[in-house]
Scaffold this active site. Structure first.
Site, PDB file in Angstrom:
ATOM      1  CG  HIS A  72      -5.296  -6.449  -0.478  1.00 37.11           C
ATOM      2  ND1 HIS A  72      -6.512  -6.554   0.165  1.00 37.11           N
ATOM      3  CD2 HIS A  72      -5.400  -7.207  -1.603  1.00 37.11           C
ATOM      4  CE1 HIS A  72      -7.322  -7.328  -0.549  1.00 37.11           C
ATOM      5  NE2 HIS A  72      -6.671  -7.732  -1.626  1.00 37.11           N
ATOM      6  CG  ASN A 122      -3.609  -2.853   6.742  1.00 32.34           C
ATOM      7  OD1 ASN A 122      -3.394  -2.542   5.565  1.00 32.34           O
ATOM      8  ND2 ASN A 122      -4.616  -3.625   7.098  1.00 32.34           N
ATOM      9  CB  THR A 159      -7.129  -6.708   8.923  1.00 32.06           C
ATOM     10  OG1 THR A 159      -7.212  -7.806   8.011  1.00 32.06           O
ATOM     11  CG2 THR A 159      -7.481  -5.420   8.204  1.00 32.06           C
ATOM     12  CE  LYS A 196      -3.969  -2.144   2.290  1.00 35.30           C
ATOM     13  NZ  LYS A 196      -4.888  -2.047   3.448  1.00 35.30           N
ATOM     14  CE1 TYR A 246      -9.575  -2.980  -0.694  1.00 32.66           C
ATOM     15  CE2 TYR A 246      -8.996  -1.017  -1.931  1.00 32.66           C
ATOM     16  CZ  TYR A 246      -8.616  -2.124  -1.194  1.00 32.66           C
ATOM     17  OH  TYR A 246      -7.289  -2.379  -0.966  1.00 32.66           O
ATOM     18  CD  GLU A 296      -8.247  -9.585  -4.109  1.00 34.01           C
ATOM     19  OE1 GLU A 296      -7.087  -9.955  -3.794  1.00 34.01           O
ATOM     20  OE2 GLU A 296      -9.124  -9.309  -3.266  1.00 34.01           O
ATOM     21  NE  ARG A 333      -2.390  -6.243   6.784  1.00 38.73           N
ATOM     22  CZ  ARG A 333      -3.345  -7.021   6.318  1.00 38.73           C
ATOM     23  NH1 ARG A 333      -3.838  -8.008   7.054  1.00 38.73           N
ATOM     24  NH2 ARG A 333      -3.838  -6.813   5.115  1.00 38.73           N
TER      25      ARG A 333
END
Length: 186
Positions: free
Chosen positions: A129, A126, A102, A19, A60, A140, A116
């Site tokens: 993914h 975090n 998560t 991310k 999402y 995905e 994380r």
């Protein structure tokens, strides 16, 4: 969607995202990349991209209406991300274990050595993914790598990568099947 025939010992694919919070910090990005390599994942494809808000909303959409949806969409469109297609005999579960819970607070206490637990800032920021099932992984991967054919990969690339020898290209950031000894050009 047609079922892809795989041998029982076939490698499994998963999508892994790094991310914007981690991509913005080169040392964290490199640490996560090294964890992928040290856990014996094969990096099938890798790309860095800026994700448009519309793409985030579509990706999402299952969370639309939940309290964190808008914050997540805005964050994921806020800067570059790195997307991987990873292969391993149990890629989905291994990547999810490496990521840790998560919720960062939970990750720090239950899995402090996880990605994380080590690098996560908040439940949105975090660090990573990962796909949660084979069906999610296929969907995905197609969203981030539209030119990637999972069927072609299982027919042509997977057997070569599974049976080796395999080399890693630091320049390209991916693994590739190497020609067997003595079969290449002299």
């Amino acid at each position: 969607m047609t079922s892809i025939l795989r041998s029982p010992q076939a490698l499994q694919l998963t999508l892994a995202l790094i991310k914007p919070d981690a991509v913005a910090h080169p040392l964290i990005l490199e640490a996560v990349h090294q964890q992928i390599l040290s856990n014996k994942f094969l990096i099938v494809r890798m790309r860095e991209l800026l994700w448009r808000k519309e793409d985030c909303q579509k990706f999402y959409r299952e969370h639309e209406g939940r309290f964190f949806y808008q914050r997540l969409v805005e964050f994921m469109a806020s800067g570059p991300i790195r997307a991987y297609i990873l292969a391993h005999k149990d890629a989905i579960q291994l990547w999810r274990t490496m990521m840790g819970p998560t919720r960062v607070f939970r990750a720090r206490h239950m899995a402090p050595d996880s990605i994380r637990g080590s690098f996560g800032l908040t439940d949105t920021r975090n660090t990573t993914h990962g796909s949660d099932s084979v069906v999610s992984a296929s969907r995905e991967i197609a969203a981030f790598f539209p030119d990637f054919s999972e069927q072609h990969w299982y027919e042509k690339e997977e057997p070569q990568l599974r049976c080796g020898p395999v080399h890693y290209s630091p320049e390209g950031g991916v693994h590739f099947a190497a020609p067997a000894e003595g079969l290449g050009p002299a």
